[in-house]
Design a protein around this motif. Structure first.
Motif, mmCIF file in Angstrom:
data_model
loop_
_atom_site.group_PDB
_atom_site.id
_atom_site.type_symbol
_atom_site.label_atom_id
_atom_site.label_comp_id
_atom_site.label_asym_id
_atom_site.label_seq_id
_atom_site.Cartn_x
_atom_site.Cartn_y
_atom_site.Cartn_z
ATOM 1 N N ALA A 465 -0.401 6.444 -2.872
ATOM 2 C CA ALA A 465 -0.471 7.684 -3.360
ATOM 3 C C ALA A 465 -1.818 8.352 -2.943
ATOM 4 C CB ALA A 465 -0.575 7.818 -5.039
ATOM 5 N N ALA A 466 -2.870 7.372 -2.907
ATOM 6 C CA ALA A 466 -3.970 8.180 -2.290
ATOM 7 C C ALA A 466 -4.011 8.455 -0.962
ATOM 8 C CB ALA A 466 -5.268 7.076 -2.679
ATOM 9 N N ALA A 472 -2.517 10.059 5.367
ATOM 10 C CA ALA A 472 -2.844 8.745 6.267
ATOM 11 C C ALA A 472 -1.643 7.897 5.962
ATOM 12 C CB ALA A 472 -4.203 8.274 5.632
ATOM 13 N N HIS A 473 -0.814 7.983 4.908
ATOM 14 C CA HIS A 473 0.041 7.204 4.869
ATOM 15 C C HIS A 473 1.122 7.026 6.097
ATOM 16 C CE1 HIS A 473 3.119 4.703 2.714
ATOM 17 N NE2 HIS A 473 4.118 5.643 3.106
ATOM 18 N N ASN A 474 1.403 8.093 6.710
ATOM 19 C CA ASN A 474 2.311 8.079 7.730
ATOM 20 C C ASN A 474 2.053 7.321 9.057
ATOM 21 O OD1 ASN A 474 4.166 9.845 6.520
ATOM 22 N ND2 ASN A 474 3.512 11.677 7.378
ATOM 23 N N PHE A 475 0.738 7.864 9.428
ATOM 24 C CA PHE A 475 0.045 6.782 10.482
ATOM 25 C C PHE A 475 -0.143 5.122 10.225
ATOM 26 C CE2 PHE A 475 -4.427 7.249 9.085
ATOM 27 C CZ PHE A 475 -4.991 6.059 9.337
ATOM 28 N N ILE A 476 -0.585 5.042 8.918
ATOM 29 C CA ILE A 476 -0.640 3.678 8.572
ATOM 30 C C ILE A 476 0.663 2.938 8.463
ATOM 31 C CG2 ILE A 476 -1.358 2.087 6.491
ATOM 32 C CD1 ILE A 476 -3.277 4.321 5.552
ATOM 33 N N ILE A 504 -11.327 9.317 3.437
ATOM 34 C CA ILE A 504 -10.794 10.349 2.239
ATOM 35 C C ILE A 504 -9.847 9.835 1.134
ATOM 36 C CG2 ILE A 504 -9.455 12.567 1.990
ATOM 37 C CD1 ILE A 504 -10.264 13.432 4.616
ATOM 38 N N ALA A 505 -8.709 8.943 1.746
ATOM 39 C CA ALA A 505 -7.975 8.250 0.638
ATOM 40 C C ALA A 505 -8.865 7.296 -0.219
ATOM 41 C CB ALA A 505 -6.850 7.294 1.337
#
Length: 621
Positions: A465-466, A472-476, A504-505
């Protein structure tokens, strides 16, 4: 390191205790057993000579009496076997117990030292002299010195002392006339062991210490290998590394000369043997002593003298270990002005997030003659976004440092919800604040563990969620190993925008009431800046946010903009309010930025470039 001078001034007896300051009850038991083992190991040699003298005397009685003494020979042979078993047990206790307690105490000392360093305030690191690599090498050397003394030098000293007293006790018991006559030769016997121990081993230690310099050069080159490659600086780095090795090479040559002299000086033992044999023969002929007794007494005299020389050479290392232990203890005992390890202070039941600087005066400890703030005042209402703009050195980042309580102001106060932050518990205060810096600090581990640094006990769902909130979730997710991807040393495997979004996350996972953005997009290209700025806008919702602005695009939508100059707020208001004053400082900064952007576009257009040129230039140069 601090405390070195105190370590030198401290009395040797009291400073020696610093070597054993990290021992617990188990270590005390291990050291007692190790002492017993070292004493037993040292006494075993003179005991062996005592038994051997009896065997030699029985064997020298001649064939007629040998049958009569055969039972005594058998008994003494059995005694030698028992002595061998006892020596094995004593040597095992000596080696195992001292090595075990040395490792335990050195590990505990390193852990306490790291905990003490992490407890220190930022001022401690500002005033520390030397590079990080040199400081780490110095601490490592100090801990290794203490460990070496505990594992080797102390048992060696005790063993040699026991061997010396045991040997001369046996020699006096066997042949006191020879022992008294040969006693002055002890001074000559001390020389080989003393030279070998004090000079030769001392040079080896200096060589090891000198290797910290080329080690620091290699560490810096390898950690910044891309910079070395980009400037083709391999040859210059090797030249610097070779220059750092020159001193250790010189010491190595000196070590070889000392080793030759020290080993060669052992020949003096043969001269003493010759004297003992000559005088012993007179005792056999005129006083009726036996040959085995003369041999055992002579061997005891020589071995005892050599043991004394070897034991005394270790005294130097006790002094070094005491100084090293005092330096480590000086850091462990240092109570910082801003103590992050303290649990004292208040905790607010409900945090709204209002921040106020009231007549703050401040100058950095490393530059006390250059004040940053004289009477700085600023109030940021709860839940609002405030941007700080101004030229370099105006005090923008200092606001962040004071709010994080990296430093305390010399005058005035910094308040959270009307309470001076110096009254609040420091760890609790910092738990309410999230910080995203211009150069995010990532650790050489996985993305997941880097984000968890914000909240160690967070569930995987919270981390995801963070990451989504930080864009950042997409590139991770597109990475082969996802959240388990290693970021490399200092995040070298990630791009600038990816590192910022991970940082930031990490801040969002902390769920802070106050978010500090210290030029968080200044080093990014246009596209990365846009993505990161979207993440920052989302992260700022519902939080008090203070933005140290580097580009106009990052602060246009701020609720309030503070224009700083020479440590003071010169203008305060929204973008529209400030831009309306054409003669104001903010308007001049905006025009300056726009002029620079136009010049950059003209230069690129003139060069015929077709690449995108939308990157905002620095707010002020």
């Amino acid at each position: 390191m601090g405390g070195a001078a105190d370590a030198k001034k401290a009395p040797f007896g009291s400073s020696l205790m610093s070597v054993f300051m990290h021992a617990d009850a188990a270590d005390v038991a291990l050291m007692v057993l190790g002492l017993v083992g070292a004493i037993g190991d040292g006494i075993s040699t003179p005991a062996m000579l005592l038994i051997t003298s009896r065997i030699f005397n029985d064997l020298g009685s001649g064939p007629d009496l040998l049958q009569e003494f055969s039972s005594k020979i058998d008994e003494n042979a059995r005694n030698l076997v028992f002595l061998a078993l006892g020596c094995w047990v004593m040597a095992f206790l000596e080696g195992y117990c001292w090595s075990r307690t040395a490792e335990r105490q050195a590990s505990r000392m390193r852990a306490r030292y790291l905990a003490a360093v992490l407890r220190q305030d930022v001022e401690y690191f500002d005033l520390k002299v030397g590079s990080t690599a040199e400081v780490i090498a110095s601490v490592s050397n100090d801990s290794l010195v203490v460990q070496d003394v505990l594992s080797e030098k102390v048992p060696n000293f005790v063993m040699n002392a026991a061997m010396f007293f045991g040997s001369y006790a046996v020699a006096l018991a066997l042949l006191w006339r020879l022992t008294l006559v040969a006693l002055p030769s002890v001074l000559l016997l001390i020389i080989p062991g003393f030279m070998y121990g004090r000079i030769l081993i001392g040079l080896a230690r200096r060589i090891r210490e000198q290797y910290t310099r080329p080690g620091a050069v290699a560490e810096q080159a390898i950690s910044s290998v891309r910079t070395v490659y980009s400037f083709a600086a391999e040859r210059a780095t090797m030249a610097q590394f070779s220059a750092a090795l020159e001193e250790s090479t010189r010491l190595g040559i000196k070590q070889g000369l000392a080793k030759g002299i020290a080993i060669g000086s052992n020949g003096i033992t043969f001269a003493i043997w010759a004297f003992n044999v000559w005088y012993g023969s007179r005792l056999v002929m005129y006083h009726g002593y036996q040959g085995g007794t003369v041999f055992a007494a002579s061997a005891s005299i020589i071995l005892g003298g050599l043991a004394l020389g070897s034991g005394l050479s270790n005294v130097k290392y006790f002094s070094e270990a005491s100084a090293a232990g005092e330096r480590v203890l000086a850091v462990i005992r240092r109570v910082p002005k801003i103590d992050s390890g303290s649990d004292t202070g208040e905790e607010l039941a409900n945090v709204a997030g209002e921040v106020e600087f009231k007549n703050v005066e401040f100058c950095y400890p490393s530059r006390p003659e250059s004040p940053i703030f004289a009477s700085f005042c600023l109030r940021v209402p709860a839940g609002r976004t405030a941007a700080l703009v101004g030229s370099s050195g105006s005090g923008k980042s200092t606001v962040v440092a004071l709010l994080e309580r990296f430093y305390d102001p010399s005058g005035g106060e910094v308040a959270l919800d009307g309470v001076d932050i110096r009254r609040l518990r420091l760890k609790w205060l910092r738990a309410q604040i999230g910080l995203v810096s211009q150069e995010p600090a990532l650790f050489a581990t996985s993305i997941m563990e880097n984000i968890l640094f914000g909240k160690e006990d967070a569930a995987p769902e919270e981390v995801t969620a963070a990451a989504k909130a930080a864009n950042a979730h997409n590139f991770i997710s597109q990475l082969p190993q996802g959240y388990d991807t290693q970021v490399g040393e200092r995040g070298v495997q990630m791009s600038g925008g990816q590192k910022q979004r991970i940082a930031i996350a990490r801040a969002i996972l902390k769920s802070p009431k106050i978010l500090l953005l210290d030029e968080a997009t200044s080093a990014l290209d246009t596209e990365s800046e846009r993505v990161v700025q979207e993440a920052l806008d989302l992260a700022s919702v519902g939080r008090t946010t203070i933005v140290v602005a580097h580009r106009l695009s990052t602060i246009r939508n701020a609720d309030m903009i503070a224009v700083m100059q020479y440590g003071e707020v010169k203008e305060l208001g929204s973008h529209e309010e400030l831009i309306a004053d054409e003669n104001g400082l903010y308007s001049s900064l905006v025009r300056l930025q726009q002029t620079r952007e136009s010049n950059e576009v003209d230069e690129v257009s003139g060069a015929g470039s077709t690449s995108a040129v939308g990157q905002s230039s620095p707010f002020i140069g």
